[in-house]
Design a protein around this motif. Structure first.
Motif, PDB file in Angstrom:
ATOM      1  N   GLN A   1     -12.612   1.429   3.381  1.00 53.23           N
ATOM      2  CA  GLN A   1     -11.207   1.299   3.014  1.00 53.23           C
ATOM      3  C   GLN A   1     -11.223   1.019   1.520  1.00 53.23           C
ATOM      4  O   GLN A   1      -9.883   0.962   1.084  1.00 53.23           O
ATOM      5  CB  GLN A   1     -10.541  -0.183   3.627  1.00 53.23           C
ATOM      6  CG  GLN A   1     -10.492  -0.149   5.218  1.00 53.23           C
ATOM      7  CD  GLN A   1      -9.747   1.138   5.752  1.00 53.23           C
ATOM      8  OE1 GLN A   1      -8.913   1.855   5.115  1.00 53.23           O
ATOM      9  NE2 GLN A   1      -9.938   1.321   7.183  1.00 53.23           N
ATOM     10  N   THR A   2     -11.911   0.971   0.705  1.00 54.41           N
ATOM     11  CA  THR A   2     -12.111   0.774  -0.714  1.00 54.41           C
ATOM     12  C   THR A   2     -11.486   2.347  -1.194  1.00 54.41           C
ATOM     13  O   THR A   2     -12.150   3.285  -0.926  1.00 54.41           O
ATOM     14  CB  THR A   2     -13.516   0.423  -1.194  1.00 54.41           C
ATOM     15  OG1 THR A   2     -13.755  -0.459  -0.529  1.00 54.41           O
ATOM     16  CG2 THR A   2     -13.288   0.224  -2.621  1.00 54.41           C
ATOM     17  N   PRO A   3     -10.551   2.221  -2.078  1.00 54.88           N
ATOM     18  CA  PRO A   3      -9.895   3.513  -2.502  1.00 54.88           C
ATOM     19  C   PRO A   3     -10.980   3.968  -3.805  1.00 54.88           C
ATOM     20  O   PRO A   3     -11.861   3.248  -4.376  1.00 54.88           O
ATOM     21  CB  PRO A   3      -8.789   2.870  -3.340  1.00 54.88           C
ATOM     22  CG  PRO A   3      -8.838   1.759  -3.650  1.00 54.88           C
ATOM     23  CD  PRO A   3      -9.515   1.002  -2.437  1.00 54.88           C
TER      24      PRO A   3
ATOM     25  N   ALA B   1       0.939  -1.041  -0.060  1.00 50.97           N
ATOM     26  CA  ALA B   1      -0.047   0.030   0.002  1.00 50.97           C
ATOM     27  C   ALA B   1       0.710   1.409   0.178  1.00 50.97           C
ATOM     28  O   ALA B   1       0.517   2.298  -0.754  1.00 50.97           O
ATOM     29  CB  ALA B   1      -0.970  -0.126   1.220  1.00 50.97           C
TER      30      ALA B   1
ATOM     31  N   ASN C   1     -12.352   0.270  -8.981  1.00 49.94           N
ATOM     32  CA  ASN C   1     -11.818  -0.453  -7.653  1.00 49.94           C
ATOM     33  C   ASN C   1     -13.243  -0.866  -6.960  1.00 49.94           C
ATOM     34  O   ASN C   1     -13.235  -2.010  -6.376  1.00 49.94           O
ATOM     35  CB  ASN C   1     -11.105   0.493  -6.591  1.00 49.94           C
ATOM     36  CG  ASN C   1      -9.814   0.797  -7.218  1.00 49.94           C
ATOM     37  OD1 ASN C   1      -9.135  -0.240  -7.519  1.00 49.94           O
ATOM     38  ND2 ASN C   1      -9.328   1.811  -6.902  1.00 49.94           N
TER      39      ASN C   1
ATOM     40  N   GLY D   1      -0.471   2.516  -3.027  1.00 51.46           N
ATOM     41  CA  GLY D   1      -1.880   3.063  -2.622  1.00 51.46           C
ATOM     42  C   GLY D   1      -2.879   2.042  -2.392  1.00 51.46           C
ATOM     43  O   GLY D   1      -3.757   2.624  -1.938  1.00 51.46           O
ATOM     44  N   LYS D   2      -2.785   0.880  -2.673  1.00 46.37           N
ATOM     45  CA  LYS D   2      -3.530  -0.195  -2.130  1.00 46.37           C
ATOM     46  C   LYS D   2      -2.834  -1.415  -2.593  1.00 46.37           C
ATOM     47  O   LYS D   2      -1.759  -1.798  -2.942  1.00 46.37           O
ATOM     48  CB  LYS D   2      -4.778  -0.131  -3.337  1.00 46.37           C
ATOM     49  CG  LYS D   2      -4.382  -0.397  -4.632  1.00 46.37           C
ATOM     50  CD  LYS D   2      -5.695  -0.361  -5.676  1.00 46.37           C
ATOM     51  CE  LYS D   2      -5.236  -0.576  -6.930  1.00 46.37           C
ATOM     52  NZ  LYS D   2      -6.178  -0.429  -7.886  1.00 46.37           N
ATOM     53  N   SER D   3      -3.521  -2.549  -1.732  1.00 45.04           N
ATOM     54  CA  SER D   3      -2.870  -3.806  -1.430  1.00 45.04           C
ATOM     55  C   SER D   3      -4.088  -5.040  -1.607  1.00 45.04           C
ATOM     56  O   SER D   3      -5.186  -4.656  -0.803  1.00 45.04           O
ATOM     57  CB  SER D   3      -1.895  -4.052  -0.282  1.00 45.04           C
ATOM     58  OG  SER D   3      -1.789  -5.589  -0.397  1.00 45.04           O
TER      59      SER D   3
ATOM     60  N   VAL E   1      -6.906   0.204   0.978  1.00 51.36           N
ATOM     61  CA  VAL E   1      -5.778   0.950   1.270  1.00 51.36           C
ATOM     62  C   VAL E   1      -5.337   0.676   2.814  1.00 51.36           C
ATOM     63  O   VAL E   1      -4.363   1.113   2.920  1.00 51.36           O
ATOM     64  CB  VAL E   1      -6.247   2.436   1.671  1.00 51.36           C
ATOM     65  CG1 VAL E   1      -6.821   2.945  -0.131  1.00 51.36           C
ATOM     66  CG2 VAL E   1      -7.513   2.620   2.440  1.00 51.36           C
TER      67      VAL E   1
END
Length: 405
Positions: A315-317, A215, A322, A219-221, A301
């Motif tokens: 937590q969803t970007p 992340a 997405n 920026g995310k994982s 994120v």
């Protein structure tokens, strides 16, 4: 052992032995499901990320999951083996594996509680009718105290470290699959590890740190969603709600709400322990979700804690892609888990019994299956009863005539 939740399996094959083991594990957990629900409600409400954050009330969470719930399991397991005396030594022995452990020792409690009670049962059998009158209480109390204390020490020094090693192995296996880009296969390890109450160790000990690194760079994982996805558990619970034993169905809606909206995944683990084959439904759902997450290139994120739908929403970007990828994977995993779970439950226990009869097994319908039969099935059976009795009488008469000749 027959419990009020699962009928005693017949036969001596591998499948029957697995069913017996699952029934015994369920017998230790299911009577305490109310305590799990209480802990789930307190957790969902009062932890920092809960609905009503409260620092003082949130301090109830750790003692309940680390001490209360394992002790209840050890106590119940000991009681199943040797009554009240077994329950006492089972609880004492469980304390030994709890102290010093970093993860909740549910699996350890399932081992040490019944084992301590079994040793006490053997000792009581050896001294039966050999204790002089007036010394029974003294011998009973000291024998329980010595065996319980010895098993607490053994659990602390032997069983506890073994459970910790098992936890490390599970984490290493997940790390290897992540390093080799085999993410969908991680469900083969993650889902069974979750059911053994190693979910926090896998998520926060392995996937969380790796996800934080990804992340920070991207920026995310996707790693944040491997263990926390509530879809597979929701599918399993829905399968139980529609096709599970009727005596369990009233408990499922509350468990589903706590699981999906509260993020307390532990609430559905006992339902899989009751029928171990249901782990295949969770694995299928987990693999489906991960495959969609990877194919769409989505991620969160940060770690969704607890793993509820609300935490996922938070937590969803940003980005339509997405959102589509995350929630397509989540609900697809629930749908696959539900479908596989329904098939494993035979789309209802009566349907499962009919399928076995069609295969030529010739097995008799159990009492539990008869209870699950609806009014129409019961009427059909009653209508057929006179014909069966008449046929049986004819057959018996023929047999008597043959014997006479």
């Amino acid at each position: 052992m027959a419990t009020t939740y699962t009928p005693e399996p017949t036969g001596s094959g591998f499948r029957a032995n697995i069913q017996r083991l699952g029934g015994k594990m369920a017998g230790m957990v299911m009577p305490n499901i109310g305590a799990f629900i209480a802990w789930g409600l307190i957790t969902a409400l009062f932890i920092p990320t809960g609905w009503l954050p409260n620092k003082e009330l949130g301090e109830l969470v750790d003692p309940m999951i680390k001490f209360l719930l394992p002790l209840l399991i050890g106590y119940t397991g000991g009681r199943m083996v040797h009554g009240q005396r077994g329950a006492v030594v089972g609880a004492v022995a469980t304390v030994g594996i709890i102290v010093g452990a970093e993860v909740p020792m549910f699996l350890g409690a399932m081992i040490v509680g019944p084992l301590a009670a079994y040793l006490l049962k053997l000792f009581d059998g050896l001294i039966e009718d050999r204790v002089r009158t007036g010394f029974e209480m003294l011998v009973d109390n000291f024998s329980a105290g010595i065996i319980g204390g010895a098993m607490a020490v053994a659990g602390n020094r032997v069983i506890g470290p073994v459970m910790n090693t098992f936890t490390e192995w599970a984490g290493d296996g997940v790390s290897w699959l992540v390093d080799h880009d085999l993410l969908p296969l991680t469900s083969l390890l993650i889902e069974p590890a979750k059911v053994l109450f190693l979910n926090n160790a896998v998520n926060h000990g392995v996937l969380g740190p790796l996800g934080v690194q990804q992340a920070a760079q991207h920026g995310k994982s996707v790693l944040f969603m491997l263990e926390s996805n509530p879809g597979p558990g929701l599918g399993v619970l829905l399968a139980y709600w529609f096709f599970g034993p009727r005596r369990l169905r009233p408990s499922v809606p509350a468990a589903a709400i706590i699981h999906f909206f509260g993020g307390i995944h532990e609430i559905y683990f006992p339902y899989i322990l009751m029928k171990p084959r249901m782990i295949l439904a969770a694995i299928a759902g987990g693999m489906t979700g991960v495959a969609i997450f990877v194919a769409t290139g989505v991620g969160l994120v940060a770690t969704p804690s607890p793993g509820s739908i609300f935490a996922y929403l938070a937590q969803t970007p940003r980005g339509v892609g997405n959102w589509i990828g995350v929630y397509t994977g989540l609900f697809a995993s629930a749908a696959v888990s539900f479908g596989v779970g329904a098939a494993l439950l035979g789309f209802g226990r009566l349907a499962e019994a009919r399928a076995e009869g069609d295969d030529g097994a010739g097995g008799e319908t159990t009492d539990a299956e008869s209870q699950d039969a609806g009014p129409s099935e019961a009427s059909a059976k009653d209508a057929a009863a006179p014909e069966d009795a008449e046929a049986k009488g004819s057959g018996d008469g023929a047999a008597k005539e043959t014997t006479a000749h």
